[in-house]
Motif scaffolding. Structure first.
Motif, PDB file in Angstrom:
ATOM      1  N   GLU A 244      -7.637  21.020 -14.080  1.00  0.00           N
ATOM      2  CA  GLU A 244      -7.324  20.345 -12.862  1.00  0.00           C
ATOM      3  C   GLU A 244      -5.515  19.307 -13.290  1.00  0.00           C
ATOM      4  O   GLU A 244      -5.130  18.979 -14.168  1.00  0.00           O
ATOM      5  CB  GLU A 244      -8.258  18.932 -13.081  1.00  0.00           C
ATOM      6  N   LEU A 245      -5.475  19.527 -12.047  1.00  0.00           N
ATOM      7  CA  LEU A 245      -3.682  18.549 -11.947  1.00  0.00           C
ATOM      8  C   LEU A 245      -3.936  17.345 -11.025  1.00  0.00           C
ATOM      9  O   LEU A 245      -5.181  17.600 -10.238  1.00  0.00           O
ATOM     10  CB  LEU A 245      -2.668  19.556 -10.634  1.00  0.00           C
ATOM     11  N   VAL A 246      -3.648  16.496 -11.617  1.00  0.00           N
ATOM     12  CA  VAL A 246      -4.058  15.051 -11.115  1.00  0.00           C
ATOM     13  C   VAL A 246      -3.148  14.974 -10.375  1.00  0.00           C
ATOM     14  O   VAL A 246      -1.868  14.449 -10.431  1.00  0.00           O
ATOM     15  CB  VAL A 246      -5.047  13.892 -12.293  1.00  0.00           C
ATOM     16  N   LEU A 247      -3.094  14.543  -9.352  1.00  0.00           N
ATOM     17  CA  LEU A 247      -1.724  13.941  -8.538  1.00  0.00           C
ATOM     18  C   LEU A 247      -2.506  12.515  -7.209  1.00  0.00           C
ATOM     19  O   LEU A 247      -3.427  12.323  -7.149  1.00  0.00           O
ATOM     20  CB  LEU A 247      -1.692  14.699  -7.333  1.00  0.00           C
ATOM     21  N   LYS A 248      -0.931  11.299  -7.099  1.00  0.00           N
ATOM     22  CA  LYS A 248      -1.306  10.207  -6.108  1.00  0.00           C
ATOM     23  C   LYS A 248      -1.087  10.584  -4.769  1.00  0.00           C
ATOM     24  O   LYS A 248      -0.041  10.855  -4.775  1.00  0.00           O
ATOM     25  CB  LYS A 248      -0.544   9.117  -7.173  1.00  0.00           C
ATOM     26  N   VAL A 249      -1.476  10.274  -3.542  1.00  0.00           N
ATOM     27  CA  VAL A 249      -1.509  10.633  -3.184  1.00  0.00           C
ATOM     28  C   VAL A 249      -1.736   9.232  -1.614  1.00  0.00           C
ATOM     29  O   VAL A 249      -2.789   8.422  -1.680  1.00  0.00           O
ATOM     30  CB  VAL A 249      -2.581  11.814  -1.622  1.00  0.00           C
ATOM     31  N   ARG A 250      -0.913   9.387  -0.808  1.00  0.00           N
ATOM     32  CA  ARG A 250      -1.350   8.213   0.135  1.00  0.00           C
ATOM     33  C   ARG A 250      -0.156   8.666   1.765  1.00  0.00           C
ATOM     34  O   ARG A 250      -0.252   9.388   1.900  1.00  0.00           O
ATOM     35  CB  ARG A 250      -0.908   7.089  -0.255  1.00  0.00           C
ATOM     36  N   ILE A 251      -0.945   7.818   2.847  1.00  0.00           N
ATOM     37  CA  ILE A 251      -0.177   8.797   4.022  1.00  0.00           C
ATOM     38  C   ILE A 251       1.016   7.384   3.785  1.00  0.00           C
ATOM     39  O   ILE A 251       0.626   5.788   3.681  1.00  0.00           O
ATOM     40  CB  ILE A 251      -1.848   8.027   5.334  1.00  0.00           C
ATOM     41  N   GLN A 252       1.710   8.215   4.517  1.00  0.00           N
ATOM     42  CA  GLN A 252       3.506   7.513   4.793  1.00  0.00           C
ATOM     43  C   GLN A 252       3.087   6.263   5.935  1.00  0.00           C
ATOM     44  O   GLN A 252       2.951   6.783   7.146  1.00  0.00           O
ATOM     45  CB  GLN A 252       4.455   7.920   4.923  1.00  0.00           C
ATOM     46  N   ASN A 253       3.507   5.042   5.450  1.00  0.00           N
ATOM     47  CA  ASN A 253       3.134   3.956   6.649  1.00  0.00           C
ATOM     48  C   ASN A 253       3.986   2.101   5.888  1.00  0.00           C
ATOM     49  O   ASN A 253       2.888   2.274   5.569  1.00  0.00           O
ATOM     50  CB  ASN A 253       1.697   3.067   6.811  1.00  0.00           C
ATOM     51  N   PRO A 254       5.090   2.718   6.296  1.00  0.00           N
ATOM     52  CA  PRO A 254       5.782   1.210   5.823  1.00  0.00           C
ATOM     53  C   PRO A 254       4.757   0.071   6.729  1.00  0.00           C
ATOM     54  O   PRO A 254       4.818  -1.277   6.197  1.00  0.00           O
ATOM     55  CB  PRO A 254       7.030   1.505   6.216  1.00  0.00           C
ATOM     56  N   ASN A 255       4.704   0.240   7.733  1.00  0.00           N
ATOM     57  CA  ASN A 255       3.771  -0.801   8.441  1.00  0.00           C
ATOM     58  C   ASN A 255       2.710  -1.776   7.935  1.00  0.00           C
ATOM     59  O   ASN A 255       2.252  -2.901   7.598  1.00  0.00           O
ATOM     60  CB  ASN A 255       3.160  -0.724   9.799  1.00  0.00           C
ATOM     61  N   LEU A 256       1.917  -0.922   7.074  1.00  0.00           N
ATOM     62  CA  LEU A 256       0.606  -1.366   5.551  1.00  0.00           C
ATOM     63  C   LEU A 256       1.312  -2.543   4.728  1.00  0.00           C
ATOM     64  O   LEU A 256       2.242  -1.719   4.219  1.00  0.00           O
ATOM     65  CB  LEU A 256       0.011  -0.412   5.158  1.00  0.00           C
ATOM     66  N   ARG A 257       0.760  -3.266   4.972  1.00  0.00           N
ATOM     67  CA  ARG A 257       0.244  -4.045   4.210  1.00  0.00           C
ATOM     68  C   ARG A 257       0.807  -3.603   2.338  1.00  0.00           C
ATOM     69  O   ARG A 257       1.033  -3.628   0.859  1.00  0.00           O
ATOM     70  CB  ARG A 257       0.398  -5.845   3.695  1.00  0.00           C
ATOM     71  N   GLU A 258      -0.818  -3.542   2.378  1.00  0.00           N
ATOM     72  CA  GLU A 258      -1.171  -2.533   0.928  1.00  0.00           C
ATOM     73  C   GLU A 258      -1.027  -0.528   1.950  1.00  0.00           C
ATOM     74  O   GLU A 258      -2.424  -0.697   1.873  1.00  0.00           O
ATOM     75  CB  GLU A 258      -2.424  -3.076   0.618  1.00  0.00           C
ATOM     76  N   ASN A 259      -0.778  -0.229   1.047  1.00  0.00           N
ATOM     77  CA  ASN A 259      -0.442   1.182   1.883  1.00  0.00           C
ATOM     78  C   ASN A 259      -0.825   1.848  -0.045  1.00  0.00           C
ATOM     79  O   ASN A 259      -0.100   2.712  -0.309  1.00  0.00           O
ATOM     80  CB  ASN A 259       1.295   1.283   1.665  1.00  0.00           C
ATOM     81  N   ASP A 260      -2.102   1.104  -0.866  1.00  0.00           N
ATOM     82  CA  ASP A 260      -1.613   2.169  -2.238  1.00  0.00           C
ATOM     83  C   ASP A 260      -2.650   3.857  -2.103  1.00  0.00           C
ATOM     84  O   ASP A 260      -2.452   4.017  -0.725  1.00  0.00           O
ATOM     85  CB  ASP A 260      -3.607   1.270  -2.794  1.00  0.00           C
ATOM     86  N   PHE A 261      -2.117   4.337  -3.195  1.00  0.00           N
ATOM     87  CA  PHE A 261      -2.372   5.512  -3.756  1.00  0.00           C
ATOM     88  C   PHE A 261      -3.817   5.704  -4.103  1.00  0.00           C
ATOM     89  O   PHE A 261      -4.709   4.873  -4.927  1.00  0.00           O
ATOM     90  CB  PHE A 261      -1.276   6.007  -4.788  1.00  0.00           C
ATOM     91  N   ILE A 262      -4.591   7.292  -3.915  1.00  0.00           N
ATOM     92  CA  ILE A 262      -5.622   7.670  -4.060  1.00  0.00           C
ATOM     93  C   ILE A 262      -4.835   8.577  -4.841  1.00  0.00           C
ATOM     94  O   ILE A 262      -4.013   9.206  -4.620  1.00  0.00           O
ATOM     95  CB  ILE A 262      -6.442   7.976  -3.247  1.00  0.00           C
ATOM     96  N   GLU A 263      -5.875   9.037  -6.234  1.00  0.00           N
ATOM     97  CA  GLU A 263      -6.370  10.132  -7.132  1.00  0.00           C
ATOM     98  C   GLU A 263      -6.846  11.454  -6.207  1.00  0.00           C
ATOM     99  O   GLU A 263      -7.838  10.639  -6.169  1.00  0.00           O
ATOM    100  CB  GLU A 263      -6.222   9.972  -8.341  1.00  0.00           C
ATOM    101  N   ILE A 264      -6.173  12.039  -6.620  1.00  0.00           N
ATOM    102  CA  ILE A 264      -6.825  13.334  -5.971  1.00  0.00           C
ATOM    103  C   ILE A 264      -6.760  14.571  -7.307  1.00  0.00           C
ATOM    104  O   ILE A 264      -5.535  14.649  -8.167  1.00  0.00           O
ATOM    105  CB  ILE A 264      -6.500  14.659  -5.041  1.00  0.00           C
ATOM    106  N   GLU A 265      -7.112  15.673  -7.290  1.00  0.00           N
ATOM    107  CA  GLU A 265      -8.006  17.049  -8.493  1.00  0.00           C
ATOM    108  C   GLU A 265      -7.344  18.035  -7.413  1.00  0.00           C
ATOM    109  O   GLU A 265      -7.854  18.536  -6.600  1.00  0.00           O
ATOM    110  CB  GLU A 265      -8.617  16.869  -9.343  1.00  0.00           C
ATOM    111  N   LEU A 266      -6.986  18.710  -8.338  1.00  0.00           N
ATOM    112  CA  LEU A 266      -6.906  20.276  -7.328  1.00  0.00           C
ATOM    113  C   LEU A 266      -6.575  20.688  -8.662  1.00  0.00           C
ATOM    114  O   LEU A 266      -6.332  20.691  -9.647  1.00  0.00           O
ATOM    115  CB  LEU A 266      -5.008  20.396  -6.630  1.00  0.00           C
ATOM    116  N   ASP A 267      -7.019  22.605  -8.662  1.00  0.00           N
ATOM    117  CA  ASP A 267      -7.741  22.918  -9.501  1.00  0.00           C
ATOM    118  C   ASP A 267      -6.322  23.837 -10.191  1.00  0.00           C
ATOM    119  O   ASP A 267      -5.789  24.516  -9.044  1.00  0.00           O
ATOM    120  CB  ASP A 267      -8.793  24.359  -9.012  1.00  0.00           C
ATOM    121  N   ARG A 268      -5.886  23.957 -10.697  1.00  0.00           N
ATOM    122  CA  ARG A 268      -4.276  25.070 -11.393  1.00  0.00           C
ATOM    123  C   ARG A 268      -4.709  25.978 -11.348  1.00  0.00           C
ATOM    124  O   ARG A 268      -3.288  26.680 -11.010  1.00  0.00           O
ATOM    125  CB  ARG A 268      -4.470  24.731 -12.938  1.00  0.00           C
TER     126      ARG A 268
END
Length: 107
Positions: free
Chosen positions: A1-25
């Motif tokens: 698996e490939l693990v990536l950090k993803v979030r929604i682009q939104n500079p207005n959010l105070r907390e705009n944390d990433f989540i980790e997702i897994e993709l089958d290689r």
């Protein structure tokens, strides 16, 4: 698996944390990256304008996705300015990794 950090682009959010997702290689395609990212973030894929590899690179095709490394940071850039109308946060039971039996334990 490939693990990536993803979030929604939104500079207005105070907390705009990433989540980790897994993709089958074996399935490293742009379409699969979009599908998994949108499912995990609760976003409609039709509202994604582009996927940005931070800090400043747009992913456009399968070859771009195939070059990604573990834990790279990505942002989904949405098409409409009012991002609150475009996505909803999945409920706890809809999130992957949620264990219903563990949530029912009582002490």
């Amino acid at each position: 698996e490939l693990v990536l950090k993803v979030r929604i682009q939104n500079p207005n959010l105070r907390e705009n944390d990433f989540i980790e997702i897994e993709l089958d290689r074996q399935e490293l395609t742009y379409k699969e990256l979009l599908r998994v990212s949108c499912r995990e973030l609760g976003v409609n894929p039709e509202h994604v304008q582009k996927i940005r590899k931070l800090p400043n690179t747009i992913l456009r095709k399968d070859k771009d996705v195939a070059r990604l490394q573990d834990f790279q940071e990505l942002e989904l850039v949405l098409t409409v300015s009012d991002k609150n109308l475009l996505f909803r946060v999945p409920t706890l039971s809809e999130r992957s990794g949620y264990n219903k039996k563990a949530s029912e334990l009582t002490y």
